[in-house]
Design an enzyme around this catalytic site. Structure first.
Site, PDB file in Angstrom:
ATOM      1  N   SER A 148       0.816  -1.703  -0.063  1.00  0.00           N
ATOM      2  CA  SER A 148      -0.549  -0.313  -0.277  1.00  0.00           C
ATOM      3  C   SER A 148       0.745   1.005  -0.050  1.00  0.00           C
ATOM      4  O   SER A 148       1.399   1.222  -0.556  1.00  0.00           O
ATOM      5  CB  SER A 148      -0.953  -0.260   1.109  1.00  0.00           C
ATOM      6  OG  SER A 148      -2.212   1.137   0.634  1.00  0.00           O
ATOM      7  N   HIS A 202      -7.515  -5.581  -1.012  1.00  0.00           N
ATOM      8  CA  HIS A 202      -6.332  -5.130  -0.364  1.00  0.00           C
ATOM      9  C   HIS A 202      -5.600  -5.767   0.716  1.00  0.00           C
ATOM     10  O   HIS A 202      -6.992  -5.969   1.794  1.00  0.00           O
ATOM     11  CB  HIS A 202      -6.789  -3.405   0.445  1.00  0.00           C
ATOM     12  CG  HIS A 202      -5.928  -2.214   0.655  1.00  0.00           C
ATOM     13  ND1 HIS A 202      -5.305  -2.345  -1.286  1.00  0.00           N
ATOM     14  CD2 HIS A 202      -5.257  -1.738   0.919  1.00  0.00           C
ATOM     15  CE1 HIS A 202      -3.601  -1.662  -0.915  1.00  0.00           C
ATOM     16  NE2 HIS A 202      -3.360  -0.582   0.569  1.00  0.00           N
TER      17      HIS A 202
END
Ligand SMILES: *[C@@H]1O[C@H](CO)[C@@H](O)[C@H](O)[C@H]1NC(C)=O
Ligand SMILES: *[C@@H]1O[C@H](CO)[C@@H](O)[C@H](O)[C@H]1NC(C)=O
Ligand SMILES: *[C@@H]1O[C@H](CO)[C@@H](O)[C@H](O)[C@H]1NC(C)=O
Length: 547
Positions: A209, A469
């Site tokens: 990320s 994610h």
């Protein structure tokens, strides 16, 4: 030899699960230029935590590039304390007060396996995620990695939020302090890791990320090859719209106004005033930049610095850096998961302002106001009209004329995935394949966790979020935002990923493998080469456009 082994087995039986830590074990003590430090024996691995690589970034050093740690230790340094969380306004702290951590936090933490088949180890350096706003080294668990015993892991702590990224866009307050911290930490690792049994010539840099985007930005520095031999950006790269943002100058002055600096006359005055405030005041001010929930999720993030800024980290748009070909030529992999944006879209399913309506329903009336914050084009469109036209177009493209509802949540989530992660992954890979000289690899992961970040954020099990994610990365590094329980298929994938990192850090020729699959290089390739990883295994695929 056999006798020693026999005694070892006996003592293991004797102690059951606990183990005898030998205080005279030479590996517990490490000699650095600063002096000696003492780590901890954790049974199957050693840890040396909270080792400072920079002077405390407080007082006069706040909002400055980090200074290398130069103090000498008169006594043995205690490296048994877990790394402190860098001061932050934390999305995952419940309640209204989301303040967590400490300003003095610039350390690396080193984990060394006990594995008698090696006397030295390759090194994986790790930059944690958290939107440049929150997250911590300590929130990325290392038990899975240490169980495999294949490499030394180094976790980097760096400044976050306003303390890491406030910028007036000029040389007074240029910004990117968090990225400068990471770079200094990488230099520290290169210079010192041999003292911990690490191989300085075999350093792989990885991150997830904002950590993945950080890895990419580090790699865009021309001398990166001197610091690491390979890199992987998991679900985050320099071209994601929430990474390098415009509008930072306005936000820096707004920050000043919120903490009582008034309307500062210029950047120098503002900086002086910001330095006089407590760090908690500055970080608590983040709440004023959120329009609701944790939106926008990265109000402070990397910026393009002016070329006259001292110790500048990034002075050109990342896109231009790649096009110039002047960046670290080491093998690099960039990745995404099929529904990465579920992390960010999930909050649309929360209650809106305790009204009994969902945010999603409210979004119908507020799309033009909120979309530019949710999807990070607030500061990249030149006029309000351009912004509104874009808002209208993307809504039309993904959900047509329908009203937003749980019925078309999936389509909206795809919009989030495309804008925040996937399309910029394709853009990055495309540029690297045209202008890069070293291998550029990519994979897409599709294998939903049973209880991943979207379920944790919404407490909803009735919505199909797909693969969100972190569903891949948290198999390597345990994270509180997903269920620690791994399914049998996830156990295998976890081990494959850990082996992938170990092999990549050792590889002589930049070859990247996952299980039986060898990644194909994209540089110079006509089509995108994408390794597809799912529950069944892996497969190399070619695409004109990402699937
Ligand atoms: C130790 O290192 C070797 C060589 O890298 C590796 O094959 C083995 O799986 C490692 N793990 C353990 C627990 O011995
Ligand atoms: C949220 O609800 C409160 C109380 O009902 C109201 O006063 C406030 O204006 C609402 N906030 C927004 C942004 O609509
Ligand atoms: C993302 O990329 C796809 C494929 O190139 C394209 O169809 C789509 O419009 C893009 N989405 C946005 C929001 O730009």
């Amino acid at each position: 030899m056999n006798c020693v082994r026999f005694i070892f087995v006996l003592s293991c039986l004797w102690l059951g699960d606990s183990f005898a830590s030998d205080p005279d074990d030479p590996l517990l003590l490490v000699e650095l230029p600063q002096g000696k430090l003492r780590g901890r024996d954790n049974g199957n691995y050693y840890s040396y935590e909270s080792v400072p690589y920079a002077e405390s970034p407080t007082g006069e050093l706040r909002f400055e590039a980090p200074k290398a740690y130069k103090q000498k230790w008169s006594e043995t340094y205690d490296a048994t304390q877990p790394p402190v969380v860098c001061l932050q306004w934390d999305q995952f702290t419940q309640g209204d007060n989301k303040l967590a951590g400490e300003e003095d936090c610039l350390t690396v933490s080193i984990y060394r396996p006990k594995n008698s088949s090696r006397s030295s180890f390759p090194v994986v350096a790790h930059i944690h995620g958290g939107a440049f706003m929150f997250g911590a080294a300590s929130q990325n668990g290392h038990e899975n990695v240490m169980r495999e015993g294949k490499f030394i892991l180094v976790k980097i702590s760096y400044r976050l939020g306003p303390l890491g990224f406030a910028s007036t866009g000029d040389s007074d307050l240029p910004g990117n302090y968090g990225l400068k911290d990471q770079r200094l930490a990488l230099q520290w690792i290169k210079q010192n890791i041999a003292s911990f049994g690490g191989e300085p010539e075999n350093i792989l840099l990885i991150g997830h990320s904002a950590g993945g985007a950080s890895v990419h930005l580090q790699l865009l520095r021309e001398d990166f090859a001197q610091l690491a031999k390979a890199a992987i950006s998991f679900s985050g790269n320099a071209l994601d719209p929430w990474v390098v943002q415009g509008g930072a100058r306005g936000r820096a002055f707004e920050l000043g106004r919120i903490v009582g600096c008034g309307l500062a006359a210029d950047s120098a005055v503002l900086k002086k005033c910001l330095k006089s405030k407590t760090a908690s005041e500055l970080v608590t001010a983040v709440r004023n930049f959120l329009i609701f929930s944790y939106v926008p999720f990265a109000p402070f993030s990397p910026v393009i610095e002016p070329s006259d800024a001292q110790d500048a980290f990034l002075t050109q748009d990342p896109r231009e850096v790649i096009e110039s070909g002047k960046f670290g030529q080491v093998p690099w992999a960039v990745t995404y998961v099929t529904e990465d944006g579920g992390y960010n879209a999930a909050l649309l399913l929360e209650d809106w302002n305790k009204s009994g309506k969902t945010v999603l329903e409210e979004l119908n009336d507020r799309w033009f106001d909120w979309a530019p914050y949710l999807l990070f084009y607030r500061d990249s469109k030149k006029t309000i009209k351009e912004m509104d036209d874009y808002s209208r177009k993307i809504r039309q493209d993904y959900v047509g004329n329908q009203r937003f509802s749980t019925g078309n949540y999936w389509e909206l989530q795809q919009l989030f995935t495309d804008i925040l992660f996937k399309n910029s992954t394709q853009d990055s890979l495309d540029l690297h394949r045209k202008y890069g000289k070293s291998p550029a690899y990519a994979f897409v992961y599709d294998n939903p966790a049973d209880r991943g970040i979207a379920q944790v954020l919404t407490s909803r099990r009735d919505v199909n979020f797909g693969t969100v994610h972190g569903d891949d990365y948290f198999l390597i590094f345990e994270n509180v935002v997903r269920d620690p329980q791994l399914r049998p298929d996830e156990e295998i994938i976890s081990r494959n990923f850990i082996n992938m990192l170990a092999d990549f850090s050792l590889s002589e020729n930049g070859i990247l493998k996952y299980g039986e699959c060898v990644f194909e290089d994209n540089v110079g390739s006509e089509k995108f080469n994408l390794l597809s990883i799912d529950r069944e295994g892996c497969e190399n695929k070619k695409f004109v456009e990402f699937p």
